[in-house]
Design a protein around this motif. Structure first.
Motif, mmCIF file in Angstrom:
data_model
loop_
_atom_site.group_PDB
_atom_site.id
_atom_site.type_symbol
_atom_site.label_atom_id
_atom_site.label_comp_id
_atom_site.label_asym_id
_atom_site.label_seq_id
_atom_site.Cartn_x
_atom_site.Cartn_y
_atom_site.Cartn_z
ATOM 1 N N MET A 1 -7.851 28.465 35.463
ATOM 2 C CA MET A 1 -7.099 27.239 35.491
ATOM 3 C C MET A 1 -7.195 26.586 34.117
ATOM 4 O O MET A 1 -8.286 26.393 33.592
ATOM 5 N N GLU A 2 -6.084 26.286 33.564
ATOM 6 C CA GLU A 2 -6.029 25.656 32.243
ATOM 7 C C GLU A 2 -6.381 24.170 32.353
ATOM 8 O O GLU A 2 -6.107 23.533 33.374
ATOM 9 N N PRO A 3 -6.967 23.598 31.315
ATOM 10 C CA PRO A 3 -7.231 22.150 31.327
ATOM 11 C C PRO A 3 -5.920 21.381 31.441
ATOM 12 O O PRO A 3 -4.895 21.802 30.914
ATOM 13 N N TRP A 4 -5.983 20.277 32.135
ATOM 14 C CA TRP A 4 -4.798 19.447 32.320
ATOM 15 C C TRP A 4 -4.828 18.309 31.324
ATOM 16 O O TRP A 4 -5.861 17.976 30.755
ATOM 17 N N GLY A 5 -3.689 17.672 31.145
ATOM 18 C CA GLY A 5 -3.594 16.501 30.285
ATOM 19 C C GLY A 5 -4.105 15.265 31.003
ATOM 20 O O GLY A 5 -4.919 15.342 31.919
ATOM 21 N N ARG A 6 -3.593 14.156 30.601
ATOM 22 C CA ARG A 6 -4.005 12.888 31.198
ATOM 23 C C ARG A 6 -3.425 12.741 32.601
ATOM 24 O O ARG A 6 -2.322 13.180 32.869
ATOM 25 N N ALA A 7 -4.167 12.088 33.446
ATOM 26 C CA ALA A 7 -3.698 11.789 34.799
ATOM 27 C C ALA A 7 -2.691 10.646 34.739
ATOM 28 O O ALA A 7 -2.718 9.820 33.817
ATOM 29 N N ALA A 8 -1.829 10.603 35.734
ATOM 30 C CA ALA A 8 -0.897 9.480 35.858
ATOM 31 C C ALA A 8 -1.711 8.198 36.072
ATOM 32 O O ALA A 8 -2.859 8.251 36.535
ATOM 33 N N PRO A 9 -1.137 7.052 35.722
ATOM 34 C CA PRO A 9 -1.871 5.791 35.888
ATOM 35 C C PRO A 9 -2.388 5.609 37.321
ATOM 36 O O PRO A 9 -1.657 5.790 38.289
ATOM 37 N N GLY A 10 -3.660 5.314 37.431
ATOM 38 C CA GLY A 10 -4.292 5.038 38.720
ATOM 39 C C GLY A 10 -4.814 6.262 39.453
ATOM 40 O O GLY A 10 -5.575 6.124 40.413
ATOM 41 N N VAL A 11 -4.438 7.466 39.033
ATOM 42 C CA VAL A 11 -4.836 8.672 39.768
ATOM 43 C C VAL A 11 -6.347 8.878 39.730
ATOM 44 O O VAL A 11 -6.968 9.177 40.757
ATOM 45 N N GLU A 12 -6.957 8.752 38.571
ATOM 46 C CA GLU A 12 -8.404 8.966 38.489
ATOM 47 C C GLU A 12 -9.170 7.948 39.335
ATOM 48 O O GLU A 12 -10.152 8.297 39.998
ATOM 49 N N GLN A 13 -8.710 6.710 39.352
ATOM 50 C CA GLN A 13 -9.374 5.685 40.161
ATOM 51 C C GLN A 13 -9.219 5.987 41.654
ATOM 52 O O GLN A 13 -10.178 5.852 42.418
ATOM 53 N N HIS A 14 -8.027 6.414 42.068
ATOM 54 C CA HIS A 14 -7.821 6.772 43.474
ATOM 55 C C HIS A 14 -8.666 7.989 43.847
ATOM 56 O O HIS A 14 -9.250 8.034 44.934
ATOM 57 N N ALA A 15 -8.742 8.965 42.969
ATOM 58 C CA ALA A 15 -9.539 10.165 43.235
ATOM 59 C C ALA A 15 -11.023 9.803 43.366
ATOM 60 O O ALA A 15 -11.718 10.319 44.249
ATOM 61 N N GLU A 16 -11.489 8.918 42.511
ATOM 62 C CA GLU A 16 -12.886 8.481 42.591
ATOM 63 C C GLU A 16 -13.159 7.767 43.912
ATOM 64 O O GLU A 16 -14.170 8.013 44.568
ATOM 65 N N ARG A 17 -12.231 6.902 44.332
ATOM 66 C CA ARG A 17 -12.395 6.211 45.615
ATOM 67 C C ARG A 17 -12.335 7.201 46.780
ATOM 68 O O ARG A 17 -13.057 7.040 47.770
ATOM 69 N N ALA A 18 -11.496 8.228 46.656
ATOM 70 C CA ALA A 18 -11.396 9.233 47.721
ATOM 71 C C ALA A 18 -12.710 9.983 47.890
ATOM 72 O O ALA A 18 -13.172 10.203 49.018
ATOM 73 N N VAL A 19 -13.327 10.383 46.785
ATOM 74 C CA VAL A 19 -14.593 11.118 46.901
ATOM 75 C C VAL A 19 -15.706 10.197 47.402
ATOM 76 O O VAL A 19 -16.554 10.615 48.201
ATOM 77 N N GLU A 20 -15.704 8.955 46.979
ATOM 78 C CA GLU A 20 -16.707 8.010 47.482
ATOM 79 C C GLU A 20 -16.528 7.786 48.975
ATOM 80 O O GLU A 20 -17.514 7.745 49.728
ATOM 81 N N ALA A 21 -15.273 7.663 49.422
ATOM 82 C CA ALA A 21 -15.000 7.491 50.854
ATOM 83 C C ALA A 21 -15.403 8.734 51.637
ATOM 84 O O ALA A 21 -15.978 8.636 52.727
ATOM 85 N N ALA A 22 -15.124 9.922 51.086
ATOM 86 C CA ALA A 22 -15.489 11.163 51.763
ATOM 87 C C ALA A 22 -17.006 11.282 51.899
ATOM 88 O O ALA A 22 -17.513 11.665 52.964
ATOM 89 N N CYS A 23 -17.720 10.949 50.845
ATOM 90 C CA CYS A 23 -19.184 11.003 50.894
ATOM 91 C C CYS A 23 -19.733 9.979 51.893
ATOM 92 O O CYS A 23 -20.649 10.283 52.664
#
Length: 92
Positions: A1-23
């Motif tokens: 898998m090749e490295p990706w560029g920048r995430a769309a605005p808000g995606v990293e924050q939503h992903a972080e909240r998703a993993v925190e919620a899953a945990c």
């Protein structure tokens, strides 16, 4: 898998909240704390995230195909869904 560029605005924050919620959910439920409704909601979240991530990279889509196939099978038949729900609470 090749490295990706920048995430769309808000995606990293939503992903972080998703993993925190899953945990948090995993910690709260533990091995025996799942209801059918909670497990079905968790499977829906897994399916949604797998589908979204599959569009990001062909290799990732291939890796997540098994997840999508499993959640599709479990949502189409109640007995398969019940087996998946029962499995969620089992220790690895």
């Amino acid at each position: 898998m090749e490295p990706w560029g920048r995430a769309a605005p808000g995606v990293e924050q939503h992903a972080e909240r998703a993993v925190e919620a899953a945990c948090g959910l995993a910690d709260a439920a533990g091995p025996g704390g799942w209801s059918t409704a909670a497990a079905e909601d968790a499977l829906d979240a897994i399916d949604t995230l797998a589908e979204a991530l599959s569009g990001a990279d062909p290799e990732l889509a291939q890796a997540l195909a098994a997840v999508a196939a499993t959640t599709a099978r479990t949502s189409s038949t109640s007995s398969s869904r019940a087996a998946a729900v029962k499995y969620i609470g089992q220790p690895l």
